[in-house]
Design a protein around this motif. Structure first.
Motif, PDB file in Angstrom:
ATOM      1  N   ALA A  16       0.830  -1.204   0.000  1.00  0.00           N
ATOM      2  CA  ALA A  16       0.000   0.000   0.000  1.00  0.00           C
ATOM      3  C   ALA A  16       0.865   1.255   0.000  1.00  0.00           C
ATOM      4  CB  ALA A  16      -0.934  -0.005   1.206  1.00  0.00           C
ATOM      5  N   VAL A  17       1.973   1.224   0.734  1.00  0.00           N
ATOM      6  CA  VAL A  17       2.893   2.367   0.717  1.00  0.00           C
ATOM      7  C   VAL A  17       3.508   2.539  -0.669  1.00  0.00           C
ATOM      8  CG1 VAL A  17       5.024   3.314   1.663  1.00  0.00           C
ATOM      9  CG2 VAL A  17       3.418   2.133   3.169  1.00  0.00           C
ATOM     10  N   ILE A  18       3.960   1.447  -1.242  1.00  0.00           N
ATOM     11  CA  ILE A  18       4.630   1.520  -2.541  1.00  0.00           C
ATOM     12  C   ILE A  18       3.658   1.990  -3.620  1.00  0.00           C
ATOM     13  CG2 ILE A  18       5.884   0.201  -4.286  1.00  0.00           C
ATOM     14  CD1 ILE A  18       7.312   0.753  -1.526  1.00  0.00           C
ATOM     15  N   ALA A  19       2.416   1.603  -3.526  1.00  0.00           N
ATOM     16  CA  ALA A  19       1.431   1.991  -4.532  1.00  0.00           C
ATOM     17  C   ALA A  19       1.123   3.480  -4.491  1.00  0.00           C
ATOM     18  CB  ALA A  19       0.138   1.200  -4.325  1.00  0.00           C
ATOM     19  N   SER A  20       1.325   4.120  -3.341  1.00  0.00           N
ATOM     20  CA  SER A  20       0.885   5.512  -3.187  1.00  0.00           C
ATOM     21  C   SER A  20       2.021   6.516  -3.049  1.00  0.00           C
ATOM     22  CB  SER A  20      -0.022   5.628  -1.956  1.00  0.00           C
ATOM     23  OG  SER A  20       0.688   5.276  -0.777  1.00  0.00           O
ATOM     24  N   VAL A  21       3.243   6.042  -2.859  1.00  0.00           N
ATOM     25  CA  VAL A  21       4.353   6.966  -2.598  1.00  0.00           C
ATOM     26  C   VAL A  21       4.643   7.818  -3.839  1.00  0.00           C
ATOM     27  CG1 VAL A  21       6.143   5.327  -3.315  1.00  0.00           C
ATOM     28  CG2 VAL A  21       6.689   7.102  -1.664  1.00  0.00           C
ATOM     29  N   PRO A  22       4.921   9.120  -3.665  1.00  0.00           N
ATOM     30  CA  PRO A  22       5.193   9.979  -4.824  1.00  0.00           C
ATOM     31  C   PRO A  22       6.447   9.568  -5.600  1.00  0.00           C
ATOM     32  CG  PRO A  22       4.639  11.302  -2.899  1.00  0.00           C
ATOM     33  CD  PRO A  22       4.811   9.902  -2.413  1.00  0.00           C
ATOM     34  N   SER A  23       7.495   9.125  -4.888  1.00  0.00           N
ATOM     35  CA  SER A  23       8.749   8.780  -5.567  1.00  0.00           C
ATOM     36  C   SER A  23       9.398   7.593  -4.883  1.00  0.00           C
ATOM     37  CB  SER A  23       9.713   9.964  -5.546  1.00  0.00           C
ATOM     38  OG  SER A  23      10.988   9.576  -6.035  1.00  0.00           O
ATOM     39  N   LEU A  24       9.880   6.661  -5.687  1.00  0.00           N
ATOM     40  CA  LEU A  24      10.606   5.516  -5.152  1.00  0.00           C
ATOM     41  C   LEU A  24      12.070   5.833  -4.895  1.00  0.00           C
ATOM     42  CD1 LEU A  24       9.093   2.693  -7.385  1.00  0.00           C
ATOM     43  CD2 LEU A  24       8.717   3.027  -4.938  1.00  0.00           C
ATOM     44  N   ASP A  25      12.479   7.079  -5.206  1.00  0.00           N
ATOM     45  CA  ASP A  25      13.861   7.498  -4.962  1.00  0.00           C
ATOM     46  C   ASP A  25      14.054   8.066  -3.563  1.00  0.00           C
ATOM     47  OD1 ASP A  25      14.799   6.794  -7.518  1.00  0.00           O
ATOM     48  OD2 ASP A  25      14.006   8.656  -8.359  1.00  0.00           O
ATOM     49  N   ALA A  26      13.002   8.132  -2.769  1.00  0.00           N
ATOM     50  CA  ALA A  26      13.121   8.649  -1.408  1.00  0.00           C
ATOM     51  C   ALA A  26      14.060   7.768  -0.596  1.00  0.00           C
ATOM     52  CB  ALA A  26      11.746   8.704  -0.752  1.00  0.00           C
ATOM     53  N   GLN A  27      14.939   8.392   0.174  1.00  0.00           N
ATOM     54  CA  GLN A  27      15.845   7.647   1.049  1.00  0.00           C
ATOM     55  C   GLN A  27      15.085   7.130   2.262  1.00  0.00           C
ATOM     56  OE1 GLN A  27      18.754   7.777  -1.455  1.00  0.00           O
ATOM     57  NE2 GLN A  27      19.280   7.036   0.583  1.00  0.00           N
TER      58      GLN A  27
END
Length: 253
Positions: free
Chosen positions: A23-34
């Motif tokens: 659910a977090v991965i589906a909604s996060v704005p960017s997968l590059d966040a540290q």
């Protein structure tokens, strides 16, 4: 020790915590966040780790009790970062793990890295450890997007005991002076590590004073065990040096 979740409950909780991660991965704005709690990783790295790790454990379980090492992951990460494809890949990774565990059952022997700990080398113990690894990484992902959620109470209470049993106990000799360390969850459960030349064993406190003790919620204890919270954020009693010695000890060396 306390009654650990039954095998069906472990599988259900693995599924639930994995869904929370997706659910977090589906909604996060960017997968590059540290990831603050894994500063060398981005969220995309965490996706890779969680998916490939579950597939590798699925393959290890499927290899049977004669396997002598962890198996390689099966099923490559999608070539693109298209969100739906990554979420589907994560869901398939979880299902591979759950299917392998269902097929094997809780009592079948399985290769594990915790050779001399108090945790058994069984598929049931693998399921238990997988639940807590997935739960902590779900917290990592939630923290990254600014929405950390406490571990569910039943997960946190079992997670504290599972970590101490799997990662801290050993038949290897404790290389320092004998000591006793207690861990107290404010929810009313406690554990004791007894460290001596005979090894490190987990039990219940017996009324004899410990050399050192730590107290916090089960959620806080688990996150401290996994280096997500600093030890000093909890209530410490006795000789703090005992915790430093325990953290610096590798029972597998």
């Amino acid at each position: 020790m306390h009654n650990t979740p039954g095998f069906p409950d472990l599988l259900r909780l693995i599924d639930e915590r994995s869904a929370a991660f997706r659910a977090v991965i589906a909604s996060v704005p960017s997968l590059d966040a540290q990831v603050p709690t894994c500063p060398e990783w981005t969220l995309f790295d965490l996706v890779r780790h969680l998916g490939e790790g579950r597939r590798a454990w699925a393959a290890t379980i499927a290899a049977g009790p004669e396997a002598t090492a962890k198996s390689a992951a099966e099923g490559a990460l999608p070539g693109s970062r298209e969100r739906a494809a990554l979420v589907a890949w994560l869901a398939a990774s979880t299902e591979q793990l759950l299917a392998a565990l269902r097929e094997a059952g809780p009592d079948r022997a399985c290769w594990t890295w915790w050779g001399t700990s108090q945790s058994p080398r069984t598929c049931g113990a693998v399921a238990r450890h997988q639940l807590h690894e997935i739960s902590v990484h779900t917290y990592d992902a939630q923290l990254t997007v600014g929405a950390p959620q406490p571990l569910p109470d039943d997960v946190a209470l079992d997670g504290a005991e599972e970590f101490l049993s799997t990662c801290c106990t050993s038949t290897s000799a404790w290389p320092h002076e004998p000591a006793v360390i207690d861990f107290h969850a404010t929810e009313g459960r406690s554990w004791r590590l007894s460290l001596s030349a005979g090894g490190v064993r987990l039990s219940r406190p017996d009324g004899v004073p410990a050399d050192a003790a730590v107290r916090g919620t089960a959620h806080e204890l688990v996150l401290t065990c996994y280096n997500r919270h600093p030890l000093d954020s909890l209530k410490l009693e006795g000789d703090r040096r005992q915790f430093d010695l325990l953290v610096g000890w590798d029972p597998n060396e």
